[in-house]
Write a protein that holds these residues in place. Structure first.
Motif, PDB file in Angstrom:
ATOM      1  N   VAL A  31      37.590  38.486  51.945  1.00 47.74           N
ATOM      2  CA  VAL A  31      37.742  39.222  50.686  1.00 47.74           C
ATOM      3  C   VAL A  31      38.973  38.709  49.943  1.00 47.74           C
ATOM      4  O   VAL A  31      38.929  38.485  48.725  1.00 47.74           O
ATOM      5  N   LEU A  32      40.060  38.503  50.656  1.00 46.23           N
ATOM      6  CA  LEU A  32      41.298  38.009  50.046  1.00 46.23           C
ATOM      7  C   LEU A  32      41.067  36.659  49.369  1.00 46.23           C
ATOM      8  O   LEU A  32      41.577  36.418  48.275  1.00 46.23           O
ATOM      9  N   GLU A  33      40.278  35.796  50.001  1.00 48.76           N
ATOM     10  CA  GLU A  33      39.991  34.484  49.432  1.00 48.76           C
ATOM     11  C   GLU A  33      39.409  34.606  48.018  1.00 48.76           C
ATOM     12  O   GLU A  33      39.700  33.799  47.149  1.00 48.76           O
ATOM     13  N   LEU A  34      38.639  35.662  47.796  1.00 51.25           N
ATOM     14  CA  LEU A  34      38.045  35.889  46.476  1.00 51.25           C
ATOM     15  C   LEU A  34      38.987  36.646  45.549  1.00 51.25           C
ATOM     16  O   LEU A  34      39.312  36.184  44.462  1.00 51.25           O
ATOM     17  N   VAL A  35      39.458  37.818  45.968  1.00 51.51           N
ATOM     18  CA  VAL A  35      40.186  38.695  45.043  1.00 51.51           C
ATOM     19  C   VAL A  35      41.560  38.177  44.648  1.00 51.51           C
ATOM     20  O   VAL A  35      42.075  38.545  43.592  1.00 51.51           O
ATOM     21  N   GLN A  36      42.175  37.305  45.444  1.00 54.34           N
ATOM     22  CA  GLN A  36      43.494  36.803  45.066  1.00 54.34           C
ATOM     23  C   GLN A  36      43.447  36.026  43.751  1.00 54.34           C
ATOM     24  O   GLN A  36      44.464  35.865  43.081  1.00 54.34           O
ATOM     25  N   TRP A  37      42.267  35.581  43.349  1.00 56.75           N
ATOM     26  CA  TRP A  37      42.099  34.831  42.115  1.00 56.75           C
ATOM     27  C   TRP A  37      41.535  35.686  40.982  1.00 56.75           C
ATOM     28  O   TRP A  37      41.272  35.191  39.898  1.00 56.75           O
TER      29      TRP A  37
END
Length: 161
Positions: A31-37
């Motif tokens: 999830v972090l891989e997506l939402v950090q951007w």
């Protein structure tokens, strides 16, 4: 409730919304891989669309998932903002993430929701802001004032992955 399409006139930018972790609860790696951007720039919009009636909302975020569902009312019938994904300082997400983030547009409506009445620690997740060394922010979250719903622009829908 919202109809199959909404016609809006996009005006000046009003705010930039950036991803954060709340109370040190960082999302799982996938999830972090997506939402950090997932940074969005929000523009004021004008529309003749009319939204009527109450809406029932249930929190999905684990930090608030124990709250009961709530019925809330829209304060005005027209949308107020369109938020679209942006990159900061020329740093773009990796290609496999870009294909998802690029379609993360939301249309926002004013509403009167139940307040959270919570103190939160917010830590920036976007790599650009983390590299800038921005410190955690401590905020009190009171009244709910907006509901933002996903939209596609000009019949430009995301591809199936």
């Amino acid at each position: 409730m919202f109809g199959p399409e909404v016609h809006v006139v996009v005006r000046e930018p009003e705010q930039l919304c950036v991803p954060v972790a709340k109370n040190l609860n960082v999302p799982p790696p996938a999830v972090l891989e997506l939402v950090q951007w997932l940074d969005v720039k929000c523009y004021r919009v004008e529309s003749h669309q009319v939204v009527n009636g109450p809406i029932r909302l249930t929190h999905l975020n684990p930090l608030f998932a124990n709250l009961p569902p709530e019925f809330t009312e829209f304060l005005q019938a027209q949308p107020t903002q369109l938020c679209v994904p942006v990159a900061k300082n020329g740093k773009f997400p990796p290609h496999h993430v870009y294909n998802h983030v690029a379609y993360s547009d939301v249309l926002c409506y004013n509403l009167r929701g139940l307040p959270l009445n919570r103190d939160l620690r917010l830590d920036h997740l976007n790599p650009v802001l983390r590299e800038m060394g921005l410190p955690p922010e401590f905020v009190f979250v009171g009244d709910a004032e907006e509901l933002c719903v996903p939209v596609a622009k000009e019949d430009f829908f995301p591809p199936t992955f």
